[in-house]
Enzyme design. Structure first.
Site, PDB file in Angstrom:
ATOM      1  CB  CYS B 113      -0.903   0.004   1.236  1.00 41.66           C
ATOM      2  SG  CYS B 113      -1.859   1.529   1.382  1.00 41.66           S
ATOM      3  CB  CYS B 116      -2.181   4.643   4.317  1.00 38.48           C
ATOM      4  SG  CYS B 116      -3.606   3.831   3.592  1.00 38.48           S
ATOM      5  CB  SER B 117      -0.008   0.782   6.443  1.00 38.91           C
ATOM      6  OG  SER B 117       0.968   1.783   6.536  1.00 38.91           O
TER       7      SER B 117
END
Lengths: 218, 216
Positions: B113, B116-117
């Site tokens: 990603c 973000c995560s």
């Protein structure tokens, strides 16, 4: 926004360094921040896109020098302050000094947790047929909104191929502003050479999940 | 940083000095929110306990192992992972929009990603620090083969790499290749070979020899 969070393709961060036997949390406060974020989201203080935008708006030097959960904490403080649920003097005092507004969806009790941990659906009814079909070539639009978007910079202006059509989903760009618009969501595949030039690996493909307003016909 | 001299001067108990800046700030915020009745600390405890002891890569490993032994389940999983898992009666509900992608000798999938995560929490638990790091997020979409090499994964040059950037609420689970020498293994035993990293694409499933070495 064109922020430092949009990291795809940056050089200079060095090697990826996995940690052996990594704990779930490196300190108890990390778990508290995660849990606070989950319950306040469920209570309607912010939605997932507003919370992501809260991280993106941290100053670049803070973003790059803070751990993941430190960013989560700073985001929480900021969103709670902005919405008026807490005040700066309370943060300084470390205790509540006055009652705050009601939570939009009430507070989360321990018995609600199991339900809260199940991820909800982001699919929404479709208002119009999909504009693009599987196999179609599309260009990612060259857009630079000042607010939240999920179209990474490294694909903007690049041509890719529609690989999957997922139906209509909540559109993050609108959701970050408190609206619930739905847009068609696609998996769009780009060759590494289209993204990174002729020196890139020949067979490498990178896909992004792209909402219809991010794409244009070529 | 703890400083005994300061502690004495300010009369603070020495254990307080060991609290990091973040510990202090998070405690303050939780106190304010609890006093305002916005949060119930018991709910926070339960969430933390779930991620520490219930929700983790063992869930994804069981799904992958089932796909290895059950061809019909594997087809259903690759068609619609959320639906296939719900139909298989796994203990926990897995959220919508999960997509399973299969590694083959021809194609190796890697998940990242960049913005973000985003990570398939329902099947892998919380992401490791490296997954959330700037280095991984920056490089996985540009030079994944070099990143994989840093994880000790060297793919054949004939294996092409496909990177999935998780830029929406769709989530990706990599189904790694089943290791050789595991014919007749039960799904339960196979699940022990399925590592977290193999389901992100930065690792391969363990060989029986490696797993035996670890056990010994």
């Amino acid at each position: 926004m064109d922020g430092v969070h949009d990291l795809g393709g940056f050089d200079g961060f060095g090697p990826v360094t996995p940690e052996a036997q990594e704990p779930v949390f490196h300190a108890p406060w990390e778990g508290r921040v995660l849990a606070l974020s989950r319950v306040l989201g469920a209570s309607g203080v912010f939605n997932i896109d507003q919370s992501r935008f809260g991280i993106e708006r941290l100053p670049p030097y803070v973003y790059l020098s803070s751990s993941y959960y430190r960013k989560w904490h700073l985001r929480l403080e900021n969103l709670l302050l902005e919405a008026g649920f807490i005040d700066a003097d309370e943060l300084a005092a470390g205790r509540a000094l006055r009652p705050g507004p009601k939570l939009p969806r009430g507070s989360v009790s321990a018995s609600d947790v199991e339900r809260l941990l199940s991820r909800g659906s982001y699919a929404r009814p479709q208002r119009a047929p999909a504009r693009f079909a599987i196999g179609e070539r599309v260009r990612a639009r060259n857009i630079h909104p000042k607010s939240h978007t999920r179209l990474p910079r490294y694909v903007r202006g690049r041509v890719g191929t529609i690989e999957r059509v997922h139906g209509a989903h909540v559109f993050p760009d609108a959701s970050a502003l408190g609206r619930q618009d739905a847009e068609w969501l696609y998996t769009v595949c780009f060759t590494a050479r289209e993204l990174w030039g002729d020196e890139a690996e020949a067979d490498l493909c990178v896909s992004v999940e792209a909402f219809e307003p991010y794409l244009e016909r070529i | 940083m703890s400083d005994m001299h300061d502690d004495t001067e300010h009369g603070t108990p020495s254990h307080a000095s060991e609290l990091s800046e973040m510990e202090v700030r998070v405690r303050a915020l939780e106190t304010i929110l609890t006093e305002k009745r916005y949060v119930d600390p018991a709910a926070l405890d339960r969430i933390i306990e779930s991620y520490e002891s219930k929700i983790g890569p063992h869930i994804g490993a069981a799904i992958v192992a089932k796909a290895w032994v059950d061809a019909a389940f594997k087809r259903a999983l690759l068609e619609d992972a959320s639906k296939a898992i719900a139909g298989a009666g796994h203990t926990r509900r897995v959220g919508d929009h999960l997509i399973a992608v299969e590694n083959t000798p021809e194609c190796h999938n890697v998940v990242v990603c960049t913005l973000c995560s985003c990570y398939p929490w329902d099947v892998l638990g919380l992401p490791p620090v490296w997954y959330k790091s700037a280095a991984y997020r920056a490089r996985a979409v540009k030079e994944p083969r070099q990143v994989l090499a840093e994880f000790g994964v060297t793919l054949a040059s004939s294996t092409r790499i496909r990177v999935w950037d998780s830029t929406a609420e769709t989530r990706f689970l990599v189904v790694p290749m089943r290791p050789a020498g595991t014919q007749n293994w039960s799904a339960e035993r196979l699940a022990g070979l399925v590592t977290r990293d193999s389901m992100i694409g930065t690792g391969l499933a363990k060989s029986p020899a490696l797993a035996a070495g670890e056990a010994g």
